[in-house]
Design a protein around this motif. Structure first.
Motif, PDB file in Angstrom:
ATOM      1  N   LYS A   1       6.328  -3.578  12.198  1.00  0.00           N
ATOM      2  CA  LYS A   1       5.929  -2.676  13.288  1.00  0.00           C
ATOM      3  C   LYS A   1       4.796  -1.768  12.809  1.00  0.00           C
ATOM      4  CE  LYS A   1       8.274   0.469  16.448  1.00  0.00           C
ATOM      5  NZ  LYS A   1       9.540   1.101  16.773  1.00  0.00           N
ATOM      6  N   SER A   2       3.828  -1.513  13.673  1.00  0.00           N
ATOM      7  CA  SER A   2       2.688  -0.666  13.299  1.00  0.00           C
ATOM      8  C   SER A   2       3.088   0.804  13.254  1.00  0.00           C
ATOM      9  CB  SER A   2       1.515  -0.866  14.257  1.00  0.00           C
ATOM     10  OG  SER A   2       1.897  -0.555  15.572  1.00  0.00           O
ATOM     11  N   LEU A   3       2.555   1.501  12.248  1.00  0.00           N
ATOM     12  CA  LEU A   3       2.814   2.938  12.089  1.00  0.00           C
ATOM     13  C   LEU A   3       1.757   3.790  12.782  1.00  0.00           C
ATOM     14  CD1 LEU A   3       3.705   2.926   8.292  1.00  0.00           C
ATOM     15  CD2 LEU A   3       5.262   3.460  10.182  1.00  0.00           C
ATOM     16  N   ARG A   4       0.593   3.203  12.982  1.00  0.00           N
ATOM     17  CA  ARG A   4      -0.536   3.925  13.583  1.00  0.00           C
ATOM     18  C   ARG A   4      -1.407   2.912  14.304  1.00  0.00           C
ATOM     19  NH1 ARG A   4      -4.884   2.400  10.701  1.00  0.00           N
ATOM     20  NH2 ARG A   4      -4.753   2.117   8.451  1.00  0.00           N
ATOM     21  N   ASP A   5      -2.419   3.399  15.014  1.00  0.00           N
ATOM     22  CA  ASP A   5      -3.392   2.491  15.604  1.00  0.00           C
ATOM     23  C   ASP A   5      -4.118   1.762  14.475  1.00  0.00           C
ATOM     24  OD1 ASP A   5      -2.669   3.401  18.111  1.00  0.00           O
ATOM     25  OD2 ASP A   5      -4.470   4.629  18.391  1.00  0.00           O
ATOM     26  N   ILE A   6      -4.357   0.478  14.655  1.00  0.00           N
ATOM     27  CA  ILE A   6      -4.989  -0.354  13.636  1.00  0.00           C
ATOM     28  C   ILE A   6      -6.209  -1.022  14.254  1.00  0.00           C
ATOM     29  CG2 ILE A   6      -4.668  -2.309  12.066  1.00  0.00           C
ATOM     30  CD1 ILE A   6      -1.623  -1.669  12.161  1.00  0.00           C
TER      31      ILE A   6
ATOM     32  N   GLY B   1       9.946   0.085   0.804  1.00  0.00           N
ATOM     33  CA  GLY B   1      10.743   0.122   2.034  1.00  0.00           C
ATOM     34  C   GLY B   1      10.431   1.317   2.905  1.00  0.00           C
ATOM     35  N   ASP B   2      10.352   2.478   2.327  1.00  0.00           N
ATOM     36  CA  ASP B   2       9.997   3.705   3.044  1.00  0.00           C
ATOM     37  C   ASP B   2       8.477   3.842   2.998  1.00  0.00           C
ATOM     38  OD1 ASP B   2       9.362   6.323   3.781  1.00  0.00           O
ATOM     39  OD2 ASP B   2      11.000   7.215   2.650  1.00  0.00           O
ATOM     40  N   PRO B   3       7.809   3.932   4.156  1.00  0.00           N
ATOM     41  CA  PRO B   3       6.350   4.017   4.158  1.00  0.00           C
ATOM     42  C   PRO B   3       5.783   5.180   3.343  1.00  0.00           C
ATOM     43  CG  PRO B   3       7.188   3.716   6.385  1.00  0.00           C
ATOM     44  CD  PRO B   3       8.371   3.944   5.499  1.00  0.00           C
ATOM     45  N   PHE B   4       6.578   6.216   3.117  1.00  0.00           N
ATOM     46  CA  PHE B   4       6.083   7.417   2.436  1.00  0.00           C
ATOM     47  C   PHE B   4       6.562   7.534   0.990  1.00  0.00           C
ATOM     48  CE2 PHE B   4       6.648   8.127   6.998  1.00  0.00           C
ATOM     49  CZ  PHE B   4       5.310   8.220   7.352  1.00  0.00           C
ATOM     50  N   ASP B   5       7.263   6.541   0.503  1.00  0.00           N
ATOM     51  CA  ASP B   5       7.799   6.538  -0.862  1.00  0.00           C
ATOM     52  C   ASP B   5       6.680   6.200  -1.842  1.00  0.00           C
ATOM     53  OD1 ASP B   5       9.101   6.080  -3.295  1.00  0.00           O
ATOM     54  OD2 ASP B   5      10.769   5.005  -2.370  1.00  0.00           O
ATOM     55  N   LYS B   6       6.355   7.118  -2.734  1.00  0.00           N
ATOM     56  CA  LYS B   6       5.275   6.923  -3.708  1.00  0.00           C
ATOM     57  C   LYS B   6       5.788   6.455  -5.069  1.00  0.00           C
ATOM     58  CE  LYS B   6       2.223   8.602  -0.803  1.00  0.00           C
ATOM     59  NZ  LYS B   6       1.494   7.734   0.065  1.00  0.00           N
TER      60      LYS B   6
ATOM     61  N   SER C   1       0.857  -1.189   0.000  1.00  0.00           N
ATOM     62  CA  SER C   1       0.000   0.000   0.000  1.00  0.00           C
ATOM     63  C   SER C   1       0.890   1.236   0.000  1.00  0.00           C
ATOM     64  CB  SER C   1      -0.898   0.032   1.239  1.00  0.00           C
ATOM     65  OG  SER C   1      -1.630   1.250   1.281  1.00  0.00           O
ATOM     66  N   TYR C   2       0.437   2.272  -0.720  1.00  0.00           N
ATOM     67  CA  TYR C   2       1.123   3.556  -0.656  1.00  0.00           C
ATOM     68  C   TYR C   2       0.676   4.344   0.572  1.00  0.00           C
ATOM     69  CZ  TYR C   2       2.981   2.805  -5.345  1.00  0.00           C
ATOM     70  OH  TYR C   2       3.654   2.304  -6.436  1.00  0.00           O
ATOM     71  N   SER C   3      -0.335   3.819   1.284  1.00  0.00           N
ATOM     72  CA  SER C   3      -0.782   4.387   2.560  1.00  0.00           C
ATOM     73  C   SER C   3      -0.755   3.265   3.603  1.00  0.00           C
ATOM     74  CB  SER C   3      -2.204   4.952   2.428  1.00  0.00           C
ATOM     75  OG  SER C   3      -2.242   5.951   1.462  1.00  0.00           O
ATOM     76  N   PRO C   4       0.419   2.761   3.926  1.00  0.00           N
ATOM     77  CA  PRO C   4       0.520   1.579   4.785  1.00  0.00           C
ATOM     78  C   PRO C   4       0.202   1.874   6.247  1.00  0.00           C
ATOM     79  CG  PRO C   4       2.703   2.471   4.397  1.00  0.00           C
ATOM     80  CD  PRO C   4       1.749   3.277   3.545  1.00  0.00           C
ATOM     81  N   ASN C   5      -0.154   0.813   6.961  1.00  0.00           N
ATOM     82  CA  ASN C   5      -0.367   0.948   8.405  1.00  0.00           C
ATOM     83  C   ASN C   5       0.737   0.251   9.205  1.00  0.00           C
ATOM     84  OD1 ASN C   5      -1.184  -1.689   7.889  1.00  0.00           O
ATOM     85  ND2 ASN C   5      -3.327  -1.316   8.360  1.00  0.00           N
ATOM     86  N   VAL C   6       1.635  -0.460   8.508  1.00  0.00           N
ATOM     87  CA  VAL C   6       2.801  -1.059   9.158  1.00  0.00           C
ATOM     88  C   VAL C   6       4.041  -0.778   8.313  1.00  0.00           C
ATOM     89  CG1 VAL C   6       1.384  -2.887  10.184  1.00  0.00           C
ATOM     90  CG2 VAL C   6       2.640  -3.364   8.092  1.00  0.00           C
TER      91      VAL C   6
END
Length: 126
Positions: A96-101, A113-118, A77-82
């Motif tokens: 590891k979680s990036l936000r509450d799930i 690899g980078d959660p914010f890499d589009k 996902s380009y908007s991942p939760n982990v």
């Protein structure tokens, strides 16, 4: 291998199988620690001709790694939760979680690899 007990494999809309949680997860929680099988760089070409092509991670020194546990089954996902963190010294991948799930939410990470890499990945994600 270490994994939260509430993690399970389920059907993911238009993506086949995916990893889900049956209970809420808090931001920053370690979800899974996946041991890896390191694939030498001279064997990657062989793996690329198999069904495992889409399931391995690029590893250090030009090698690849196959994550055990559920590690190779998380969808992109380009908007991942982990996120995944590669620990080369211990030959593990930490999820590891990036936000509450929320419970029954699919767990996804960014294959770049980078959660914010589009940047576009090697296939068109659904």
């Amino acid at each position: 291998m270490q994994r939260l007990l509430n993690i399970y494999i389920g059907d993911s809309k238009e993506k086949g199988r995916g990893v889900f949680t049956s209970l809420p997860i808090k931001a920053g929680d370690v979800i899974e620690i996946c041991p890896v099988v390191v694939i030498p760089k001279d064997e990657i070409e062989l793996i690329d001709r198999t069904a495992l092509y889409d399931y391995y991670f690029l590893w250090e020194e030009g090698c690849a790694a196959m994550a055990l546990g559920y590690g190779s089954l998380y969808n992109h996902s380009y908007s991942p939760n982990v996120e995944y963190i590669m620990d080369f010294e211990d030959s593990v991948i930490i999820i590891k979680s990036l936000r509450d799930i929320a419970s029954n939410e699919e767990l996804t990470f960014n294959y770049n690899g980078d959660p914010f890499d589009k940047e576009r990945i090697w296939f068109d994600p659904m």
